[in-house]
Scaffold this motif. Structure first.
Motif, PDB file in Angstrom:
ATOM      1  N   PHE A   1       0.697  -1.365   0.177  1.00 33.10           N
ATOM      2  CA  PHE A   1       0.335   0.193   0.058  1.00 33.10           C
ATOM      3  C   PHE A   1       0.809   1.410  -0.337  1.00 33.10           C
ATOM      4  N   SER A   2       2.003   1.679   0.973  1.00 26.57           N
ATOM      5  CA  SER A   2       2.409   2.722   0.539  1.00 26.57           C
ATOM      6  C   SER A   2       3.703   2.777  -0.010  1.00 26.57           C
ATOM      7  N   LYS A   3       3.996   1.653  -0.993  1.00 26.66           N
ATOM      8  CA  LYS A   3       4.930   1.313  -2.123  1.00 26.66           C
ATOM      9  C   LYS A   3       3.722   2.123  -3.189  1.00 26.66           C
ATOM     10  N   HIS A   4       2.263   1.929  -2.741  1.00 29.95           N
ATOM     11  CA  HIS A   4       1.943   2.745  -3.791  1.00 29.95           C
ATOM     12  C   HIS A   4       0.490   3.751  -3.397  1.00 29.95           C
ATOM     13  N   GLY A   5       1.473   4.336  -3.210  1.00 31.69           N
ATOM     14  CA  GLY A   5       1.291   6.193  -2.372  1.00 31.69           C
ATOM     15  C   GLY A   5       0.133   6.244  -1.255  1.00 31.69           C
ATOM     16  N   LEU A   6      -0.121   4.753  -1.155  1.00 31.69           N
ATOM     17  CA  LEU A   6      -1.687   4.495  -0.021  1.00 31.69           C
ATOM     18  C   LEU A   6      -1.419   4.871   1.782  1.00 31.69           C
ATOM     19  N   GLN A   7      -2.429   5.046   2.195  1.00 26.24           N
ATOM     20  CA  GLN A   7      -1.632   4.940   3.759  1.00 26.24           C
ATOM     21  C   GLN A   7      -3.605   3.724   4.396  1.00 26.24           C
ATOM     22  N   VAL A   8      -3.368   3.096   4.531  1.00 20.57           N
ATOM     23  CA  VAL A   8      -5.161   1.938   4.618  1.00 20.57           C
ATOM     24  C   VAL A   8      -5.291   1.854   6.468  1.00 20.57           C
ATOM     25  N   LYS A   9      -6.549   2.727   6.598  1.00 18.99           N
ATOM     26  CA  LYS A   9      -7.279   2.158   8.083  1.00 18.99           C
ATOM     27  C   LYS A   9      -7.708   1.708   8.461  1.00 18.99           C
ATOM     28  N   PHE A  10      -7.786   0.808   8.699  1.00 18.89           N
ATOM     29  CA  PHE A  10      -9.025  -0.366   8.332  1.00 18.89           C
ATOM     30  C   PHE A  10     -10.062  -0.756   9.482  1.00 18.89           C
ATOM     31  N   VAL A  11     -11.452  -0.780   8.974  1.00 14.08           N
ATOM     32  CA  VAL A  11     -12.225  -0.736   9.982  1.00 14.08           C
ATOM     33  C   VAL A  11     -12.438  -2.322  10.431  1.00 14.08           C
ATOM     34  N   SER A  12     -13.141  -2.760  11.124  1.00  9.26           N
ATOM     35  CA  SER A  12     -13.688  -4.377  11.155  1.00  9.26           C
ATOM     36  C   SER A  12     -15.430  -4.238  10.862  1.00  9.26           C
ATOM     37  N   THR A  13     -15.060  -5.242   9.804  1.00 10.75           N
ATOM     38  CA  THR A  13     -16.972  -4.868   8.975  1.00 10.75           C
ATOM     39  C   THR A  13     -17.354  -6.492   9.415  1.00 10.75           C
ATOM     40  N   ASN A  14     -18.218  -6.683   9.239  1.00  8.77           N
ATOM     41  CA  ASN A  14     -18.725  -7.880   8.850  1.00  8.77           C
ATOM     42  C   ASN A  14     -19.916  -8.170   7.749  1.00  8.77           C
ATOM     43  N   ALA A  15     -20.918  -8.830   7.305  1.00  7.31           N
ATOM     44  CA  ALA A  15     -21.736  -9.359   6.120  1.00  7.31           C
ATOM     45  C   ALA A  15     -22.983  -8.174   6.403  1.00  7.31           C
ATOM     46  N   SER A  16     -22.952  -7.745   7.766  1.00  6.94           N
ATOM     47  CA  SER A  16     -24.322  -6.761   8.066  1.00  6.94           C
ATOM     48  C   SER A  16     -23.461  -5.708   7.328  1.00  6.94           C
ATOM     49  N   THR A  17     -22.890  -5.278   8.623  1.00  3.78           N
ATOM     50  CA  THR A  17     -22.286  -3.988   8.852  1.00  3.78           C
ATOM     51  C   THR A  17     -21.786  -3.118   7.707  1.00  3.78           C
ATOM     52  N   GLY A  18     -21.070  -4.770   7.082  1.00  5.43           N
ATOM     53  CA  GLY A  18     -20.310  -3.489   5.482  1.00  5.43           C
ATOM     54  C   GLY A  18     -20.577  -2.916   4.846  1.00  5.43           C
ATOM     55  N   PRO A  19     -21.220  -3.327   3.707  1.00  2.00           N
ATOM     56  CA  PRO A  19     -22.389  -2.656   2.639  1.00  2.00           C
ATOM     57  C   PRO A  19     -22.815  -1.217   3.592  1.00  2.00           C
ATOM     58  N   ALA A  20     -23.635  -1.327   5.128  1.00  4.18           N
ATOM     59  CA  ALA A  20     -24.096  -0.310   5.003  1.00  4.18           C
ATOM     60  C   ALA A  20     -22.976   0.902   5.245  1.00  4.18           C
ATOM     61  N   ALA A  21     -21.146   0.601   5.753  1.00  3.61           N
ATOM     62  CA  ALA A  21     -20.189   1.505   5.695  1.00  3.61           C
ATOM     63  C   ALA A  21     -20.170   2.106   4.590  1.00  3.61           C
ATOM     64  N   LEU A  22     -20.288   1.151   3.056  1.00  6.67           N
ATOM     65  CA  LEU A  22     -19.414   1.655   2.413  1.00  6.67           C
ATOM     66  C   LEU A  22     -20.331   2.534   1.664  1.00  6.67           C
ATOM     67  N   GLU A  23     -21.829   2.051   2.108  1.00  7.50           N
ATOM     68  CA  GLU A  23     -23.166   2.812   1.581  1.00  7.50           C
ATOM     69  C   GLU A  23     -23.048   4.402   2.534  1.00  7.50           C
ATOM     70  N   SER A  24     -22.441   4.302   3.573  1.00  7.03           N
ATOM     71  CA  SER A  24     -22.419   6.112   3.961  1.00  7.03           C
ATOM     72  C   SER A  24     -21.113   6.401   4.107  1.00  7.03           C
TER      73      SER A  24
END
Length: 354
Positions: free
Chosen positions: A69-92
């Protein structure tokens, strides 16, 4: 990025000017630089990623650990999601990218949510059926028992079900081996963790879920895995098709195409590395750190149950396998198909992984 400018009452000219300039900078950030988030002092683009604790989420963690990720110029922050919370997190907009299962992705499309699959970072269906130690002993089941023999023993059992998807897959497994799933006593439970607790307490005899939970139970001596992708052909990459996608919102991709390309390039390097080093200690060490608390032998076995692609590009043939598999379960509100707007290889670097 979205900003809402709420004006209440009279503002001073200076404040109004500052707000206008701020809005202009924000708009330019989305349009010209492909910036998926704020930039760090070192010039890296910050992006937020939704991922869970399933074996299929490891490519993201490998990309971070190996510095892709850093090689390609990105700094990533991970957020814990599951099958029910992931789509809502993406949509919001809480996450920019989501590691999503085919069922989750197709469910979102069925609801009219404009998501786009931009990479396939895992192949196959790494699920397993695990039976309790007590049930195994009573039915003379061992780790060498074939799935066909195990299915016969499950015909008059009590099973845990924490989702419509896993229940449908378990039922399909039984039916294919001549066992009527309606004869099984199904106990509805809220999560794989609840399934595990019920298995240990004797409330249920078995359940199905994704790795690494089944292998962890077997490693602890609490049960026996009787079916997995290495022994069940329909769960293999060759039969099941895609197992996991990198997904993003369409409007985010329209505004941040370069960031998406950087992200997918890093993930592809990770999956290509995993493909070449699936049995190596370095990958196992990364996996052990990423999935804290899961024993190394469990992760070592789980890594071998997934097809890690050298290229995360998608194609019509694999999509057909995926759709046939998911639609065959009957868990979605309608029979699903995908069109050109639903997936894209535009963000995948050419030439495969490095």
């Amino acid at each position: 990025m979205r900003q809402h400018d709420t004006r209440r009452g009279l503002r001073t000219l200076a404040l109004a000017t500052a707000l206008v300039l701020g809005a202009g900078v924000t708009a330019a950030c989305g349009e010209s630089g492909g910036q998926g988030g704020q930039s760090t002092a070192g010039g890296l683009i910050q992006v937020t990623v939704g991922s869970g604790d399933n074996i299929m989420d490891l490519p993201m963690k490998v990309a971070e650990a190996k510095g892709y990720f850093s090689k390609h110029g990105l700094q990533v922050k991970f957020v814990s999601t599951n099958a029910s919370t992931g789509p809502a997190a993406l949509e919001s907009g809480s996450v920019h990218f989501l590691n999503s299962s085919p069922t989750g992705f197709l469910s979102a499309l069925a609801k009219g949510i404009p998501q786009v699959a931009i990479a396939a970072d895992g192949l196959g269906n790494p699920i397993a059926i695990v039976v309790s130690k007590k049930f195994a002993d009573a039915n003379k089941i061992t780790a060498e028992t074939t799935p066909e023999e195990a299915a016969k023993a499950l015909a008059t059992s009590t099973a845990g079900a924490s989702s419509a998807n896993t229940k449908a897959q378990a039922s399909q497994f039984l039916k294919a081996r001549g066992v009527d799933p309606t004869k099984v006593n199904w106990v509805q439970l809220p999560s794989p963790a609840a399934n595990k607790a019920s298995l240990n307490s004797g409330q249920i005899d078995w359940f199905m879920t994704g790795q690494p939970t089944p292998l962890s139970i077997q490693h602890a001596g609490e049960g026996i895995v009787v079916a997995d992708p290495l022994r069940v052909p329909e769960w293999s990459p060759e039969r099941a098709g895609y197992g996991e996608f990198v997904v993003a919102r369409k409007d985010y991709l329209d505004k941040n195409p370069e960031t998406a390309k950087k992200f997918v390039a890093a993930v592809q390097e990770a999956t290509a590395y995993m493909n070449a080093h699936v049995a190596d200690q370095e990958l196992l060490d990364i996996a052990t750190k990423a999935m804290e608390g899961i024993p190394a032998p469990v992760l070592q076995a789980g890594l071998k149950q997934v097809g890690w692609p050298t290229s995360v590009a998608m194609n019509d043939a694999e999509w057909k396998k995926t759709l046939d598999f998911i639609n065959g379960l009957g868990v979605l509100p309608q029979t699903m198909s995908v069109i050109a707007d639903n997936w894209s290889n535009a963000y995948v670097p050419s030439g495969g992984g490095s």
